[in-house]
Design a protein around this motif. Structure first.
Motif, PDB file in Angstrom:
ATOM      1  N   ARG A 157      46.812  38.029  42.014  1.00  0.00           N
ATOM      2  CA  ARG A 157      45.579  38.674  41.580  1.00  0.00           C
ATOM      3  C   ARG A 157      45.830  40.173  41.415  1.00  0.00           C
ATOM      4  O   ARG A 157      46.646  40.755  42.146  1.00  0.00           O
ATOM      5  N   LEU A 168      39.987  39.165  40.488  1.00  0.00           N
ATOM      6  CA  LEU A 168      39.914  38.135  39.460  1.00  0.00           C
ATOM      7  C   LEU A 168      41.324  37.744  39.015  1.00  0.00           C
ATOM      8  O   LEU A 168      42.308  38.106  39.660  1.00  0.00           O
ATOM      9  N   LEU A 169      41.440  37.001  37.930  1.00  0.00           N
ATOM     10  CA  LEU A 169      42.741  36.544  37.454  1.00  0.00           C
ATOM     11  C   LEU A 169      43.439  37.629  36.623  1.00  0.00           C
ATOM     12  O   LEU A 169      42.779  38.365  35.878  1.00  0.00           O
ATOM     13  N   GLU A 220      45.153  37.388  33.967  1.00  0.00           N
ATOM     14  CA  GLU A 220      45.023  37.197  32.524  1.00  0.00           C
ATOM     15  C   GLU A 220      43.712  37.710  31.959  1.00  0.00           C
ATOM     16  O   GLU A 220      43.526  37.778  30.735  1.00  0.00           O
ATOM     17  N   TYR A 221      42.777  38.101  32.847  1.00  0.00           N
ATOM     18  CA  TYR A 221      41.507  38.661  32.373  1.00  0.00           C
ATOM     19  C   TYR A 221      41.624  40.134  31.982  1.00  0.00           C
ATOM     20  O   TYR A 221      40.810  40.647  31.215  1.00  0.00           O
ATOM     21  N   TRP A 279      29.348  37.604  32.848  1.00  0.00           N
ATOM     22  CA  TRP A 279      30.396  38.510  33.310  1.00  0.00           C
ATOM     23  C   TRP A 279      29.919  39.960  33.255  1.00  0.00           C
ATOM     24  O   TRP A 279      30.277  40.768  34.112  1.00  0.00           O
ATOM     25  N   VAL A 301      30.366  25.455  36.844  1.00  0.00           N
ATOM     26  CA  VAL A 301      30.708  26.811  36.428  1.00  0.00           C
ATOM     27  C   VAL A 301      29.530  27.402  35.666  1.00  0.00           C
ATOM     28  O   VAL A 301      29.068  26.843  34.694  1.00  0.00           O
ATOM     29  N   GLY A 339      31.899  30.727  33.312  1.00  0.00           N
ATOM     30  CA  GLY A 339      33.027  30.337  32.466  1.00  0.00           C
ATOM     31  C   GLY A 339      34.142  31.356  32.552  1.00  0.00           C
ATOM     32  O   GLY A 339      34.011  32.402  33.184  1.00  0.00           O
ATOM     33  N   ARG A 340      35.258  31.091  31.912  1.00  0.00           N
ATOM     34  CA  ARG A 340      36.399  31.997  31.933  1.00  0.00           C
ATOM     35  C   ARG A 340      36.140  33.189  31.023  1.00  0.00           C
ATOM     36  O   ARG A 340      35.686  33.035  29.887  1.00  0.00           O
ATOM     37  N   ASP A 380      38.327  35.154  29.516  1.00  0.00           N
ATOM     38  CA  ASP A 380      39.154  35.187  28.308  1.00  0.00           C
ATOM     39  C   ASP A 380      38.605  34.250  27.235  1.00  0.00           C
ATOM     40  O   ASP A 380      38.576  34.589  26.058  1.00  0.00           O
ATOM     41  N   ASP A 381      38.142  33.064  27.650  1.00  0.00           N
ATOM     42  CA  ASP A 381      37.581  32.122  26.678  1.00  0.00           C
ATOM     43  C   ASP A 381      36.313  32.689  26.026  1.00  0.00           C
ATOM     44  O   ASP A 381      36.136  32.613  24.807  1.00  0.00           O
TER      45      ASP A 381
END
Length: 208
Positions: A48, A115-116, A118-119, A152, A194, A197-198, A200-201
């Motif tokens: 992370r 968070l992740l 990749e975000y 978000w 959820v 949601g993600r 990035d998506d």
């Protein structure tokens, strides 16, 4: 600034060390039960981004097994999230190992949730400032809706509000509110549900 840059870290170290020692009987029980329920390693590690977006290994108690299908592929999250994992999530006990992240200085007791990695490319310029402080075990977003926050943008707004107003009094207020939510088990979503949601998506879809 003195609190944010120095005093906060001292308090984090002392409180996390005390909590680890006091909760040692619970640690032993959860390690044993987790090893049985998960049929192996009870811990979950994941990279992370932390302070200044430098990555670290977040440690939690595992809530999902490594059950696979006949082809060796992991089963769906709903199947791998067993009863033991649901109990850990609903009581927030899966977060306990993060006390070691706090002790080591990767995290703080209070701050934006990590968070992740990749975000990160999908943050706005302003949202990158959520990493101007160490990520937290709990934060302003968590006491204002926790997992039930519907966007978000709303989560990030709370994170940035915390970064801009970080103080001892605010941290105490967040800790007290967090304790009450954990006891009441409010605003907690367990399983595959959820709301947001993600990131990035969502932002990839918005840019299409």
């Amino acid at each position: 600034m003195i609190y944010k840059n120095f005093v906060k870290r001292v308090i984090d170290f002392l409180l996390s060390l005390s909590a680890i020692i006091i909760l040692s009987p619970i640690w032993i029980i959860l390690i044993v039960l987790g090893s049985i329920a998960m049929k192996g390693n009870p811990f979950f590690l994941q990279q992370r981004p932390g302070y200044k977006e430098k990555t670290f290994n977040l440690i939690k108690f595992r809530t999902m097994s490594n059950a696979k299908d006949s082809n060796g592929n992991l089963l769906s999250n709903e199947v791998r999230l067993n009863k033991y994992g649901r109990i850990l999530r609903s009581t927030s006990l899966d977060e306990l190992p993060e006390l070691f992240n706090i002790l080591l200085g990767n995290m703080s007791i209070v701050g934006p949730r990590p968070l992740l990695p990749e975000y990160i490319p999908y943050y706005t310029e302003e949202e990158h400032h959520r990493h101007d402080v160490r990520p937290g075990l709990t934060g302003l977003a968590q006491v204002n809706g926790r997992n039930a926050i519907s966007s978000w943008e709303e989560r990030f707004a709370y994170d940035l509000e915390y970064v801009n107003n970080c103080s001892f009094l605010l941290d105490i207020q967040i800790i007290i509110k967090t304790a009450l939510k954990v006891v009441k088990r409010s605003d907690i979503l367990v399983g595959s549900t959820v709301v947001v949601g993600r990131l990035d998506d969502i932002r990839n879809n918005n840019n299409k």
